[in-house]
Design a protein around this motif. Sequence first.
Motif, short mmCIF file in Angstrom:
data_model
loop_
_atom_site.label_atom_id
_atom_site.label_comp_id
_atom_site.label_asym_id
_atom_site.label_seq_id
_atom_site.Cartn_x
_atom_site.Cartn_y
_atom_site.Cartn_z
N GLU A 60 7.37 15.61 12.69
CA GLU A 60 6.04 15.59 12.99
C GLU A 60 5.49 16.58 12.44
O GLU A 60 4.01 16.86 12.12
CB GLU A 60 5.79 15.32 14.31
CG GLU A 60 4.28 14.93 14.87
CD GLU A 60 4.33 14.25 15.88
OE1 GLU A 60 3.46 14.51 16.84
OE2 GLU A 60 4.87 13.09 16.12
N GLU A 118 4.65 16.93 8.73
CA GLU A 118 3.77 16.02 8.28
C GLU A 118 2.36 16.32 8.76
O GLU A 118 1.51 16.33 7.97
CB GLU A 118 4.13 14.57 8.89
CG GLU A 118 3.08 13.42 8.73
CD GLU A 118 3.39 12.36 9.53
OE1 GLU A 118 2.43 11.32 9.36
OE2 GLU A 118 4.36 12.38 10.36
N LYS A 119 2.30 16.89 10.11
CA LYS A 119 0.91 17.02 10.54
C LYS A 119 0.33 18.53 10.21
O LYS A 119 -1.14 18.69 9.74
CB LYS A 119 0.81 16.76 11.90
CG LYS A 119 0.95 15.40 12.34
CD LYS A 119 0.70 15.12 13.84
CE LYS A 119 0.60 13.79 14.22
NZ LYS A 119 0.53 13.61 15.70
N ASP A 141 5.73 16.76 20.95
CA ASP A 141 4.67 17.49 21.01
C ASP A 141 4.84 18.81 21.38
O ASP A 141 4.40 19.84 21.02
CB ASP A 141 3.34 16.92 21.89
CG ASP A 141 3.12 15.65 21.31
OD1 ASP A 141 3.26 15.15 20.31
OD2 ASP A 141 2.37 14.80 22.12
#
Length: 305
Positions: free
Chosen positions: A98, A101-102, A287
């Motif tokens: 993640e 990707e972000k 997160d």
Amino acid sequence: MSQPYSIGTVGTPWTTQEKQHWLQAQSIKRSYRDNVISKITELKKTFTVEQYGSLNYSERIFDLFAIKSPNWDITKPVALVTGGVHGYETSGVHGALEFIEKFGQHYSQSFNLLVLPCLSPWGYETINRWNPHTIDPNRSFYHDSPAQESQMAANYLAQYDKNILCHIDLHETTDTDNSEFRPALAARDGVVNHNWNIPDGFYLVGHTQKPQADFQKAIIEEVAKITHIAPADEQGKLIGVPIEQFGVINYDGTKLGLCMGVTNAPFVSTTEAYPDSAVATPQLCIDGQVAAIKGALNYLIKTPL
């Protein structure tokens, strides 16, 4: 102290027979191809993807991949992220994916990003700490390693070592550490098991040879915006180790053969999320892992070195 493990004789180290018994008890619970490789394939549209090895276990092949900044610039330092050294630690794998990707394109402006999202795909599929040979890859980063997962990663990273500025290794501490993995370890080695207090929250493990207290503090502060940080126990410890500062303990990562000791990077940290917390969710753990990487890189961007 926990109950005796279901395999072996108390006080007697496992032989090949017990190790085979353990392996036969394992089963596939999720798909590395569907959950991890599919995402890596998508990332090829934006990033460089390199295969650095293959594992052959029980007539199954697990290809190992690294994801890199698309415009590699030798004038930039390398920021290394590793996940899935322990395959069962889910948010480490998916946090690495993640992040790239972000935020990969943004941080590639300042760093050459190098992400190895899942070093132990067999462990990912079977939700295990060990590989099929009852070896812990995160205690096996040393010369002539018995763990292929560790050796292949180390061999690949050696070409970048002199330029690696930081290394963030993404992990979890789970309730199954006490219910399964520590009892299994004690049984394998024929010793008495002593469980540790599982910290309720996110924490970090720095390297005693290069602790970088301000760096660790910056990571904790970023993660605290997302999820709670583990308080020390009544003895001022986390997992039996005295705290260095709020949410941080130190290990000698090199001496212990840990992944965070695999390079000569001056800034290193191992993250530990707690997915079994009453207030945790799988996404919150992911997160938190992403926030840890961002906290580390933001610190290095802002701090004169």
